[in-house]
Design a protein around this motif. Structure first.
Motif, PDB file in Angstrom:
ATOM      1  N   LEU A   1      10.515  -9.921  -5.612  1.00  0.00           N
ATOM      2  CA  LEU A   1      11.447  -9.609  -4.537  1.00  0.00           C
ATOM      3  C   LEU A   1      11.444  -8.108  -4.252  1.00  0.00           C
ATOM      4  O   LEU A   1      11.455  -7.686  -3.087  1.00  0.00           O
ATOM      5  N   GLY A   2      11.402  -7.307  -5.301  1.00  0.00           N
ATOM      6  CA  GLY A   2      11.348  -5.860  -5.120  1.00  0.00           C
ATOM      7  C   GLY A   2      10.087  -5.417  -4.402  1.00  0.00           C
ATOM      8  O   GLY A   2      10.128  -4.566  -3.516  1.00  0.00           O
ATOM      9  N   LYS A   3       8.955  -5.993  -4.789  1.00  0.00           N
ATOM     10  CA  LYS A   3       7.687  -5.625  -4.146  1.00  0.00           C
ATOM     11  C   LYS A   3       7.657  -6.068  -2.681  1.00  0.00           C
ATOM     12  O   LYS A   3       7.159  -5.337  -1.819  1.00  0.00           O
ATOM     13  N   PHE A   4       8.178  -7.257  -2.381  1.00  0.00           N
ATOM     14  CA  PHE A   4       8.229  -7.709  -0.995  1.00  0.00           C
ATOM     15  C   PHE A   4       9.165  -6.827  -0.169  1.00  0.00           C
ATOM     16  O   PHE A   4       8.906  -6.564   1.004  1.00  0.00           O
ATOM     17  N   THR A   5      10.247  -6.377  -0.764  1.00  0.00           N
ATOM     18  CA  THR A   5      11.171  -5.474  -0.077  1.00  0.00           C
ATOM     19  C   THR A   5      10.482  -4.144   0.233  1.00  0.00           C
ATOM     20  O   THR A   5      10.587  -3.622   1.345  1.00  0.00           O
ATOM     21  N   ILE A   6       9.775  -3.597  -0.751  1.00  0.00           N
ATOM     22  CA  ILE A   6       9.038  -2.351  -0.533  1.00  0.00           C
ATOM     23  C   ILE A   6       7.995  -2.557   0.567  1.00  0.00           C
ATOM     24  O   ILE A   6       7.846  -1.714   1.461  1.00  0.00           O
ATOM     25  N   PHE A   7       7.295  -3.690   0.532  1.00  0.00           N
ATOM     26  CA  PHE A   7       6.301  -3.993   1.559  1.00  0.00           C
ATOM     27  C   PHE A   7       6.948  -4.028   2.942  1.00  0.00           C
ATOM     28  O   PHE A   7       6.421  -3.472   3.909  1.00  0.00           O
ATOM     29  N   GLY A   8       8.109  -4.675   3.043  1.00  0.00           N
ATOM     30  CA  GLY A   8       8.811  -4.757   4.323  1.00  0.00           C
ATOM     31  C   GLY A   8       9.214  -3.385   4.847  1.00  0.00           C
ATOM     32  O   GLY A   8       9.072  -3.104   6.042  1.00  0.00           O
ATOM     33  N   VAL A   9       9.701  -2.529   3.956  1.00  0.00           N
ATOM     34  CA  VAL A   9      10.081  -1.175   4.369  1.00  0.00           C
ATOM     35  C   VAL A   9       8.851  -0.402   4.839  1.00  0.00           C
ATOM     36  O   VAL A   9       8.887   0.276   5.871  1.00  0.00           O
ATOM     37  N   LEU A  10       7.758  -0.509   4.094  1.00  0.00           N
ATOM     38  CA  LEU A  10       6.543   0.224   4.462  1.00  0.00           C
ATOM     39  C   LEU A  10       5.976  -0.257   5.793  1.00  0.00           C
ATOM     40  O   LEU A  10       5.515   0.553   6.604  1.00  0.00           O
ATOM     41  N   VAL A  11       6.008  -1.554   6.030  1.00  0.00           N
ATOM     42  CA  VAL A  11       5.526  -2.087   7.303  1.00  0.00           C
ATOM     43  C   VAL A  11       6.431  -1.617   8.442  1.00  0.00           C
ATOM     44  O   VAL A  11       5.953  -1.263   9.525  1.00  0.00           O
ATOM     45  N   ALA A  12       7.732  -1.566   8.185  1.00  0.00           N
ATOM     46  CA  ALA A  12       8.679  -1.169   9.224  1.00  0.00           C
ATOM     47  C   ALA A  12       8.523   0.299   9.635  1.00  0.00           C
ATOM     48  O   ALA A  12       8.709   0.635  10.803  1.00  0.00           O
ATOM     49  N   VAL A  13       8.188   1.156   8.699  1.00  0.00           N
ATOM     50  CA  VAL A  13       8.091   2.591   9.018  1.00  0.00           C
ATOM     51  C   VAL A  13       6.648   3.062   9.206  1.00  0.00           C
ATOM     52  O   VAL A  13       6.421   4.243   9.460  1.00  0.00           O
ATOM     53  N   ARG A  14       5.700   2.158   9.105  1.00  0.00           N
ATOM     54  CA  ARG A  14       4.290   2.525   9.157  1.00  0.00           C
ATOM     55  C   ARG A  14       3.929   3.274  10.436  1.00  0.00           C
ATOM     56  O   ARG A  14       3.256   4.304  10.385  1.00  0.00           O
TER      57      ARG A  14
ATOM     58  N   GLY B   1      -0.662  10.543   4.236  1.00  0.00           N
ATOM     59  CA  GLY B   1      -0.152  10.680   2.872  1.00  0.00           C
ATOM     60  C   GLY B   1       1.319  10.351   2.734  1.00  0.00           C
ATOM     61  O   GLY B   1       1.794  10.071   1.635  1.00  0.00           O
ATOM     62  N   ALA B   2       2.068  10.375   3.833  1.00  0.00           N
ATOM     63  CA  ALA B   2       3.510  10.135   3.763  1.00  0.00           C
ATOM     64  C   ALA B   2       3.813   8.688   3.376  1.00  0.00           C
ATOM     65  O   ALA B   2       4.764   8.429   2.632  1.00  0.00           O
ATOM     66  N   LEU B   3       3.009   7.754   3.861  1.00  0.00           N
ATOM     67  CA  LEU B   3       3.247   6.343   3.541  1.00  0.00           C
ATOM     68  C   LEU B   3       3.029   6.075   2.055  1.00  0.00           C
ATOM     69  O   LEU B   3       3.815   5.379   1.420  1.00  0.00           O
ATOM     70  N   ALA B   4       1.981   6.649   1.488  1.00  0.00           N
ATOM     71  CA  ALA B   4       1.714   6.487   0.056  1.00  0.00           C
ATOM     72  C   ALA B   4       2.812   7.148  -0.769  1.00  0.00           C
ATOM     73  O   ALA B   4       3.260   6.596  -1.775  1.00  0.00           O
ATOM     74  N   ALA B   5       3.260   8.318  -0.356  1.00  0.00           N
ATOM     75  CA  ALA B   5       4.345   9.005  -1.069  1.00  0.00           C
ATOM     76  C   ALA B   5       5.631   8.186  -1.002  1.00  0.00           C
ATOM     77  O   ALA B   5       6.372   8.108  -1.992  1.00  0.00           O
ATOM     78  N   LEU B   6       5.891   7.562   0.142  1.00  0.00           N
ATOM     79  CA  LEU B   6       7.080   6.711   0.264  1.00  0.00           C
ATOM     80  C   LEU B   6       6.979   5.503  -0.661  1.00  0.00           C
ATOM     81  O   LEU B   6       7.969   5.095  -1.267  1.00  0.00           O
ATOM     82  N   TYR B   7       5.770   4.938  -0.797  1.00  0.00           N
ATOM     83  CA  TYR B   7       5.587   3.828  -1.722  1.00  0.00           C
ATOM     84  C   TYR B   7       5.929   4.252  -3.152  1.00  0.00           C
ATOM     85  O   TYR B   7       6.648   3.554  -3.856  1.00  0.00           O
ATOM     86  N   PHE B   8       5.408   5.388  -3.591  1.00  0.00           N
ATOM     87  CA  PHE B   8       5.694   5.864  -4.948  1.00  0.00           C
ATOM     88  C   PHE B   8       7.185   6.137  -5.136  1.00  0.00           C
ATOM     89  O   PHE B   8       7.745   5.874  -6.198  1.00  0.00           O
ATOM     90  N   LEU B   9       7.820   6.635  -4.100  1.00  0.00           N
ATOM     91  CA  LEU B   9       9.252   6.906  -4.148  1.00  0.00           C
ATOM     92  C   LEU B   9      10.037   5.601  -4.324  1.00  0.00           C
ATOM     93  O   LEU B   9      10.895   5.491  -5.210  1.00  0.00           O
ATOM     94  N   LEU B  10       9.730   4.613  -3.509  1.00  0.00           N
ATOM     95  CA  LEU B  10      10.428   3.327  -3.585  1.00  0.00           C
ATOM     96  C   LEU B  10      10.101   2.580  -4.871  1.00  0.00           C
ATOM     97  O   LEU B  10      10.967   1.916  -5.455  1.00  0.00           O
ATOM     98  N   TYR B  11       8.851   2.684  -5.328  1.00  0.00           N
ATOM     99  CA  TYR B  11       8.470   2.005  -6.553  1.00  0.00           C
ATOM    100  C   TYR B  11       9.207   2.578  -7.759  1.00  0.00           C
ATOM    101  O   TYR B  11       9.613   1.827  -8.643  1.00  0.00           O
ATOM    102  N   SER B  12       9.385   3.882  -7.812  1.00  0.00           N
ATOM    103  CA  SER B  12      10.095   4.469  -8.950  1.00  0.00           C
ATOM    104  C   SER B  12      11.552   4.006  -8.979  1.00  0.00           C
ATOM    105  O   SER B  12      12.105   3.748 -10.054  1.00  0.00           O
TER     106      SER B  12
END
Length: 86
Positions: free
Chosen positions: A6-19, A27-38
């Motif tokens: 559920l957490g990974k799908f949520t992160i995926f949804g956020v990344l798709v929404a702001v892509r 590089g901002a999208l990858a940095a946002l992924y690391f931020l949300l993953y932490s």
């Protein structure tokens, strides 16, 4: 595992929404992924029930698991990278 999914799908949804907003900033999208993953990894550790199997660290803010300490260190780095790329 369902909570982690559920957490990974949520992160995926956020990344798709702001892509589209972050495409002009390489590089901002990858940095946002690391931020949300932490954040997600730290929250997952709060729900785990295997305290005997994981390494616990006494800190001034309480007892933390190894994953939480790594996330605590990764969060400011990911935030700095996100700001830099933005």
């Amino acid at each position: 595992q369902p909570l982690m999914s559920l957490g990974k799908f949520t992160i995926f949804g956020v990344l798709v929404a702001v892509r589209t907003r972050l495409l002009p900033h390489p590089g901002a999208l990858a940095a946002l992924y690391f931020l949300l993953y932490s954040i997600e990894r730290s929250l997952i550790e709060l729900t785990r029930g295997d305290d005997k199997a994981r390494v616990m660290w006494e800190t001034p803010i309480g007892t933390l698991a190894t994953s939480q300490l790594i996330s605590l260190a990764a969060f400011p780095l990911a935030l700095a990278l996100f700001i830099y790329f933005w």
